[in-house]
Enzyme design. Structure first.
Site, short mmCIF file in Angstrom:
data_model
loop_
_atom_site.label_atom_id
_atom_site.label_comp_id
_atom_site.label_asym_id
_atom_site.label_seq_id
_atom_site.Cartn_x
_atom_site.Cartn_y
_atom_site.Cartn_z
N CYS A 230 2.49 1.80 12.82
CA CYS A 230 1.89 2.44 11.64
C CYS A 230 1.21 3.76 11.98
O CYS A 230 1.47 4.80 11.35
CB CYS A 230 0.91 1.49 10.96
SG CYS A 230 -0.54 1.02 11.96
N HIS A 283 -4.34 -1.32 10.13
CA HIS A 283 -3.12 -0.71 9.58
C HIS A 283 -3.46 0.57 8.84
O HIS A 283 -4.55 0.71 8.28
CB HIS A 283 -2.42 -1.68 8.62
CG HIS A 283 -1.07 -1.22 8.18
ND1 HIS A 283 0.02 -1.18 9.03
CD2 HIS A 283 -0.62 -0.75 6.98
CE1 HIS A 283 1.07 -0.73 8.38
NE2 HIS A 283 0.71 -0.45 7.13
N ASN A 295 4.77 3.71 4.81
CA ASN A 295 4.17 3.20 6.04
C ASN A 295 5.19 2.47 6.89
O ASN A 295 6.30 2.15 6.45
CB ASN A 295 3.00 2.27 5.70
CG ASN A 295 3.46 0.96 5.06
OD1 ASN A 295 3.14 -0.12 5.55
ND2 ASN A 295 4.20 1.01 3.96
#
Length: 325
Positions: A230, A283, A295
């Protein structure tokens, strides 16, 4: 008109106006719920163009006809990309629908019958998948048992790693070397190109990010050669326009200027916690506005709505550049 009749008539008008105002009033009382529902209907609004062969494109009127018939008009491009993966339009059974009718492969010899059966079958798995397009796509390849397996103790939503796990499990049970195509979703989505919605440097960020759409998540990856996790994806893509970000999601959180949900705009970062056991911030995604992000997660590099799972883990938004829209 008598005074009593006039009063009755005015009462009817007043009641009608009140009933019309109720939905708007309820949205004011509970905006987050109505907003989330709006996000959930945007299954593939990001699709701008579809890259398919002329053999598939010639059937567009039929895809539109049967998508309308089965109530999936918004997913015409998805259906055509699926067909590109199934056959490239090179055989009469263009959607490889024979098996969904309990027939041997390529029994159907009429493309329209194939599209009718294929769209009907996709609508069935799409409904079972509760609107998760990727889960429905993978089930089109694996069969509906994949949906049941995912929804019973596997988190309820599609991920690439779950597709790989299911494929290995079923291959072992059947004594086969391979079960289906565990990368069916990225294989289908490579034929879909999102619309360009941004300008300036942020469009350059997204142009770079979209090169990797559909690629699998890569833990610790931070370059095109290694793949991306990420924060690796955000660090790499923002670097292309001269914005230097720290390496991890948590470091990027502390390095960004915090903004409220009402202030957040396309180009900001969006942060989450509790997506795995570890640090506070676990994240990060690229915020696109309108409750959407791009993402790299277990499902691969893709778009997501900030509803359901993501809404439950949302921490907030951070600004790392003053992008002009």
């Amino acid at each position: 008109m008598g005074k009593l009749k006039l009063l009755n008539w005015l009462s009817v008008i007043g009641l009608a106006l009140f009933l019309l105002m109720i939905p708007a009033f309820m949205m004011m009382l509970n905006p987050s719920d109505s907003e989330e529902n709006a996000f959930q209907t945007q299954d593939d609004d990001e699709i701008g163009t579809i890259m398919v062969s002329s053999e598939v494109e010639r059937y567009r009127p039929l895809f539109e006809k049967y998508a309308k018939k089965y109530g999936v008009e918004k997913l015409v491009n998805i259906l055509m990309a699926l067909t590109m993966q199934e056959s490239g339009g090179r055989v009469p059974d263009v959607m490889q629908s024979s098996e969904s009718l309990g027939l041997p492969p390529n029994t159907i010899t009429d493309p329209e019958q194939s599209i009718d059966a294929g769209v009907r079958h996709f609508k069935a798995v799409y409904t079972s998948a509760k609107g998760d397009v990727d889960l429905a796509l993978q089930a089109y390849n694996f069969g509906g048992g994949f949906i049941t397996w995912v929804q019973n103790g596997k988190g309820g939503k599609y991920t690439l790693s779950l597709a790989q796990e299911f494929s290995s499990m079923m291959a072992g049970k059947m004594g086969w070397g391979r079960y289906g195509d565990p990368e069916y979703v990225p294989h289908v989505r490579r034929y879909l190109k999102p619309a360009s919605k941004f300008t300036g440097d942020f469009q350059k960020v997204m142009d770079e990010a979209l090169k990797y759409q559909g690629n699998p998540y890569s833990w610790g990856g931070s370059t095109p050669q290694t793949g991306f996790d990420c924060s690796g994806l955000t660090q790499w893509t923002y670097k292309q326009v001269g914005i230097s970000l720290p390496r991890t999601a948590q470091e990027q959180f502390y390095a960004s200027k915090k903004v409220s949900v009402s202030e957040a705009r396309a180009g900001d970062l969006v942060f989450f916690t509790g997506t795995y056991v570890g640090k506070y911030i676990t994240h990060v995604g690229i915020y696109l506005g309108n409750g959407r992000m791009y993402n790299s997660n277990d499902s691969g590099i893709k778009y997501d709505n900030l509803s359901g799972y993501w809404k439950q883990h949302l921490v907030g938004y951070g600004r790392v550049a003053d992008f002009k829209s």
